[in-house]
Design an enzyme around this catalytic site. Sequence first.
Site, PDB file in Angstrom:
ATOM      1  N   ARG A  47      -1.149   8.866  11.779  1.00  0.00           N
ATOM      2  CA  ARG A  47      -1.730   7.552  12.018  1.00  0.00           C
ATOM      3  C   ARG A  47      -2.738   7.683  13.155  1.00  0.00           C
ATOM      4  NH1 ARG A  47       0.910   2.400  12.210  1.00  0.00           N
ATOM      5  NH2 ARG A  47      -0.771   0.834  12.142  1.00  0.00           N
ATOM      6  N   LYS A  72       8.180  -0.707   6.375  1.00  0.00           N
ATOM      7  CA  LYS A  72       7.953   0.560   5.673  1.00  0.00           C
ATOM      8  C   LYS A  72       9.150   0.771   4.756  1.00  0.00           C
ATOM      9  CE  LYS A  72       9.441   3.205   9.733  1.00  0.00           C
ATOM     10  NZ  LYS A  72       8.979   4.125  10.762  1.00  0.00           N
ATOM     11  N   ARG A  78      -1.390   7.943  17.347  1.00  0.00           N
ATOM     12  CA  ARG A  78      -0.545   6.759  17.347  1.00  0.00           C
ATOM     13  C   ARG A  78      -0.012   6.436  18.750  1.00  0.00           C
ATOM     14  NH1 ARG A  78       4.426   5.468  14.133  1.00  0.00           N
ATOM     15  NH2 ARG A  78       5.972   5.493  15.769  1.00  0.00           N
ATOM     16  N   LYS A 123       2.398   4.523   1.630  1.00  0.00           N
ATOM     17  CA  LYS A 123       2.574   5.046   2.990  1.00  0.00           C
ATOM     18  C   LYS A 123       2.188   6.520   2.932  1.00  0.00           C
ATOM     19  CE  LYS A 123       6.022   5.476   6.674  1.00  0.00           C
ATOM     20  NZ  LYS A 123       4.969   6.058   7.478  1.00  0.00           N
ATOM     21  N   GLU A 147      -5.027   6.452   8.319  1.00  0.00           N
ATOM     22  CA  GLU A 147      -4.193   7.652   8.253  1.00  0.00           C
ATOM     23  C   GLU A 147      -5.094   8.867   8.144  1.00  0.00           C
ATOM     24  OE1 GLU A 147      -0.900   6.845   8.188  1.00  0.00           O
ATOM     25  OE2 GLU A 147      -0.013   8.844   8.133  1.00  0.00           O
ATOM     26  N   GLU A 206       0.871  -1.177   0.000  1.00  0.00           N
ATOM     27  CA  GLU A 206       0.000   0.000   0.000  1.00  0.00           C
ATOM     28  C   GLU A 206       0.904   1.222   0.000  1.00  0.00           C
ATOM     29  OE1 GLU A 206      -2.959   0.127   3.278  1.00  0.00           O
ATOM     30  OE2 GLU A 206      -2.480  -1.997   3.499  1.00  0.00           O
TER      31      GLU A 206
END
Lengths: 535, 350
Positions: free
Chosen positions: A234, A396, A249, A229, A274, A227
């Site tokens: 977050r 990531k 987060r 980023k 997000e 996906e």
Amino acid sequence: MSIPAFAHLLERLVFTPGRNAKLALLRNWFAEQPDPNRGIGLAALTEELKLATAKPALLRDLVAARTDPELLRLSYDYVGDFAETAALIWPDPHGRNMPPPDLAEVVEAMELTPKADLPALIADWMDRLDANGRFALAKLVTGGLRVGASARLARTALAEWSGKEVTEIEEVWHGVAPPYIPLFRWLEGKGPRPDPGAVPIFRPLMLAHPLEDADVAALEPAAWRAEWKWDGIRVQLCAAPGGARIFSRGGEDVTAAFPEIAAALTFEAVLDGELLVIRGGAVAPFGDLQQRLNRKVVTPKMLRDYPAGVRLYDLLTEGAEDLRPLPFDQRRARLEAFVLREQPAHMDLSPQIAFASVAQLSAIRDGARAASIEGLMLKRADSPYVAGRQKGLWWKWKRDPLTIDAVLMYAQRGHGKRSSFYSDYTFGLWRPDGNGGEELVPVGKAYSGFTDEELVFLDRWVRNHTTARFGPVREVEKGLVLEVAFDAAQRSTRHRSGVALRFPRIARIRRDKPPAEADRLENLMLLVPDRSAAD
Amino acid sequence: MPHPATWLRVTEAGLYCDPGDFHIDPTRAVPRAVITHGHSDHARPDHGAVLATAETLAIMRARMGDDRAGAAQQAMAPGEGVMRNGVGIRLVPAGHVLGSAQVVLDWQGSRAVISGDYKRRPDPTCAPFEPVACDVFVTEATFALPVFRHPPVEQEVAKLLESLRLFPDRAHVIGVYSLGKCQRLIALLRRAGWERPIYLHGALMALCALYEELGVALGPLLPVPLSKRGAPPTLAGEVVLAPPSAETTPWARRLAEPVVCAASGWMRVRQRAKARGIELPLIISDHADWDELLATCAEVEAPEVWVTHGREDALIHALSLRDVRGRALHLVGLGEEDEGEAAPVETAPA
């Protein structure tokens, strides 16, 4: 003794720059203070204490009645903060020996005392405290306490003190309220785990490791899902029968800043996603989202100009069912079905990116230049949703940073371990000065990225090339070029240069490069994406 | 009876006694000077004749060298007196630092007392202040605002000891002035039971040795050890004394994750401590606080108070409310050492 003890903690926290030292102070507080004071103190530090407050004018009147106006004026002029002036100038009453008030006593009395009786009550407390205690009290009762100890830091200290995992504490945190007596009983092994019941609680987020070059080759495309980023915040959307919350987060409650999202949480589920500013389907740069952060009141204009949305990544619970043990593919299918069925407002799915080979994926990553995308997320198809950063489940894969060669302009001394080092660097780029010449304009500040050896070099260079001093800041000769890496450049009206950098850090010291050959502001401007082309 | 204003006046070099033909704490070299104490803004080099306590003269010689501490040095014990041109000169303890004295001047039945810098709290390293009744009291006003009321020193020392317990892995480096504050803090730590060696920055060694020579016991003192580049940091859990702001110089890198402390009356105001990056402010001052200034002015029963330096506006206003006439002398050059506002912010590494 609790107000003096609290005042002492407060003073130490305010002056202590280091995180570890702050944690030590908090652990000590939890260990030494009795209930309910330790919990009330904790809530006061993390600004979760709901205290009925008095108006600052009340304090002004109390002080004015006890001091000469000219001396008060000169004192306030010198100190600059009224609560502090009040605490310091308050005359010590002679011949009185009442014990100082207790935190719990103050909180309760502020709640129950009729308004008309507050001045006498607060004056009596002031009489029973020393200057530090009066300062803490003045800040408490006028609602001006700002300590800078986050709830996250406090939970970490609770974990270290009790030996429990911080993620365990985070799961119950939002189900307990000041003075947190069941929480402390549980942490001390004297009571059961507090049951949050129907209240929405935070589930610690699953985090990703950065993908290193060595890991890339080992990726088996079929076992992984990709996906984008997204470059936002977050969040966890938590909708329970007992209410709805938006958690950051780190588990901070940010619901109040995003009322349009909160209003859309009409289902019973916990979602991971997000938070972004999205206009007509296009994601705006991070700077736009910053306009919406840390606000207690959101105006209709803000809602209109900076519309927030959540791009959904994952579904943690649905109804009473905990989906976290399920493999990612199954959770994703459930998430897609959920979105299709609920059609939640201000939310959409984070699309998956199809790829057949790592080489293809790498090309996709290199091609992503929109400011709203930081790179790629890779999730193993069979990964359960686990708290924290477990290696090998999620990666990531940030795109390569952008770089500029900038000239060092100012340096500031650091704190704690770095108090003898000039370790914060302001750097600039060239632009025409309007008189046919060139001038440097600051474009950012960085205090990381260098090695210990480079820090020693930079510090010595700063000391040997200082041209002016402003307190802890030194201006230096325009003689050293730094290669600065950053994730994105955005337009900014708050900076003189008109541009702001995301995550700037010192990539290299370019001793070889003459300052005149450093980059120009227009080079950097080329890296600022056009808002309309953001997605 | 001549008012002191007729025989005591401000000249470019500072306060001057006409009939006696001498200056008190002159800011430049003069033929004859009476010196209240050894801080460099009060004791300047190269005077002709210098009259001071034996301790102050010893401090002056240690700081400026034998040849610059006055061509002719006359030591006078507290309580003793001399006459010069009909002016009686007497030194009386001021309680500021070792050797510090007030100057009591008598001329034709009128009396002026020049306090120099002073404090009223007990100090194990020097004799306590003695109030002397007078017609004009010449006072300092370093902390002359009602926000400056120093807490008990025991409480501040306890704060330091508690921090040493809480952070045993960190060196506690305390910024102190080399004359007075340094030795007083050592003595206070000894009284509080701190028996370990106390580590000193090189710039503090000489005056500590002199204090010991003059009979002030300070217990075990050690120089901060030199360290090679890259050597592990040292002195975790120890007390290290250094000139103010030494923590901002490379000298401090040998210390284990220092807790930066400062011992000064200015630490009372949070912004002052914040701006200097102090992690543990200790409010310990060698100057009178607001209450002590007012109490002292009342005790000496002077109908007129002259203010040499500091925040004279607040003090003169407060005295006027008590029917005492105040006068600002605006003496320049004072308040530059110890806790003066103009104290240096950065010292050279030693």
